[in-house]
Scaffold this active site. Sequence first.
Site, PDB file in Angstrom:
ATOM      1  N   GLU A 142       1.325  -1.037  -0.169  1.00 25.12           N
ATOM      2  CA  GLU A 142      -0.043   0.636  -0.575  1.00 25.12           C
ATOM      3  C   GLU A 142       0.835   0.866  -0.899  1.00 25.12           C
ATOM      4  O   GLU A 142       1.983   1.295   0.826  1.00 25.12           O
ATOM      5  CB  GLU A 142      -1.264  -0.018   1.544  1.00 25.12           C
ATOM      6  CG  GLU A 142      -2.039   0.983   1.362  1.00 25.12           C
ATOM      7  CD  GLU A 142      -3.104   0.683   2.343  1.00 25.12           C
ATOM      8  OE1 GLU A 142      -3.873   0.918   1.761  1.00 25.12           O
ATOM      9  OE2 GLU A 142      -2.696   0.897   3.850  1.00 25.12           O
ATOM     10  N   ALA A 144       0.109   4.223  -0.900  1.00 27.45           N
ATOM     11  CA  ALA A 144      -0.863   5.873  -0.279  1.00 27.45           C
ATOM     12  C   ALA A 144      -0.586   5.798   0.776  1.00 27.45           C
ATOM     13  O   ALA A 144      -0.853   4.620   1.814  1.00 27.45           O
ATOM     14  CB  ALA A 144      -2.386   6.065  -0.681  1.00 27.45           C
ATOM     15  N   ASN A 341       3.616  10.022   7.815  1.00 23.77           N
ATOM     16  CA  ASN A 341       4.701   8.796   7.068  1.00 23.77           C
ATOM     17  C   ASN A 341       4.144   7.225   7.087  1.00 23.77           C
ATOM     18  O   ASN A 341       2.742   7.668   7.439  1.00 23.77           O
ATOM     19  CB  ASN A 341       5.724   8.843   7.781  1.00 23.77           C
ATOM     20  CG  ASN A 341       6.826   9.886   7.640  1.00 23.77           C
ATOM     21  OD1 ASN A 341       7.130  10.496   6.211  1.00 23.77           O
ATOM     22  ND2 ASN A 341       6.745  10.502   8.429  1.00 23.77           N
ATOM     23  N   LYS A 342       4.039   7.093   6.190  1.00 22.55           N
ATOM     24  CA  LYS A 342       3.493   5.330   6.401  1.00 22.55           C
ATOM     25  C   LYS A 342       3.587   4.224   7.027  1.00 22.55           C
ATOM     26  O   LYS A 342       1.879   4.090   7.442  1.00 22.55           O
ATOM     27  CB  LYS A 342       4.013   4.068   4.378  1.00 22.55           C
ATOM     28  CG  LYS A 342       2.980   3.588   4.647  1.00 22.55           C
ATOM     29  CD  LYS A 342       1.599   4.237   4.102  1.00 22.55           C
ATOM     30  CE  LYS A 342       0.523   2.583   4.139  1.00 22.55           C
ATOM     31  NZ  LYS A 342      -0.855   3.101   3.572  1.00 22.55           N
ATOM     32  N   VAL A 343       3.996   4.755   7.885  1.00 22.85           N
ATOM     33  CA  VAL A 343       4.783   4.318   9.272  1.00 22.85           C
ATOM     34  C   VAL A 343       4.559   5.183  10.210  1.00 22.85           C
ATOM     35  O   VAL A 343       5.870   5.906  10.047  1.00 22.85           O
ATOM     36  CB  VAL A 343       5.846   3.399   9.379  1.00 22.85           C
ATOM     37  CG1 VAL A 343       6.582   2.444  10.830  1.00 22.85           C
ATOM     38  CG2 VAL A 343       6.190   1.946   8.146  1.00 22.85           C
TER      39      VAL A 343
END
Length: 347
Positions: A142, A144, A341-343
């Site tokens: 993923e 986005a 951020n993604k994480v």
Amino acid sequence: MTTSRMRAEIDEQPDALARTIEALLPRASDVGLLARDTRQVLFIARGSSDNAAVYGRYLVESHTGRLATLAAPSIATAYRSRVDLSGVLAVAISQSGKTEEIVETLAWAADCGARTVAVTNGAASPLAEAAEVALITEAGDELAVPATKTYTTQLAALAVLALGLGARVDRADLRRAPDEVRRLIAETEAHEALPAIVAELAAVQGVVVSGRGIAFGTALELALKIKEACYLHAMGLSYADLLHGPIAVVDERTPALLVAADSGPTLPGTIALARRVRGAGARAYGIGGGDGLAGACSRALPGPDLPEWVAPLGLIVPGQLVVEALARDLGVDPDVPRGLNKVTQTD
């Protein structure tokens, strides 16, 4: 106009759900064996995963007869308190499985006597390795930042968790979810209410998002998506809490977005809330809730033809489509919201 990555990942959800359900349904018995000497469930999560946990909590309490609660990770990571968790099944949820706070809190729960389950899209992640049973979702990569397919596959994993805990439901309903999400994406995209709702939301600075019971997590997730991808003020509330005071913020400049399954004990209250909102001179937008909610709202989008216990797997999808279109209408790139951020790591 170039299709956003978020929009593409919304379209990937039917296949991601089908893969996840096929992979995880056989694991329901593993959950049952691990939980046989436990009496309650503790969910550990943040962000969208925490909204998935709210669904898990209502599902477990309403359909398995077990007490379920949401953890406060700071008890483990900041206060470092010792809590007796014997008889507890600790379920940690993280799309990446790399959020250190969540990994640390699951390890703390195990040290306090809990049995442990991980729900994650990261098969080789620290969270998966820390748990006794890991329910690995099959969302694929993923890209986005706003979670879409990782969120809905988490819901599928939590539905399997509930089955493992003895939920008195028909698992065939869960198997129908991918096709229903596929139908819902196409129907929502073609629905005349979609561009109208987007245009009207683009003209306001805030919105109240409300649902109750098993749909409450959907309301919280939709509010989060509006905030992070569209930069609008969005308040996610149970309609019971909304009626205890915050209803005053709903007016001609602050509409309400209401979510509900097409059946279930909280639907009549959601319909009544829509009528009250409109009676106050505000706009009410509905997602799901069948003809009853649609008739009570200013505009409405259809929800999934699924029973309440599994409806959230589809109920969030029209909301995701609204958010993606609204972000682009506002000139925001929905794939990379500012400051995120993604994480996400927290202390």
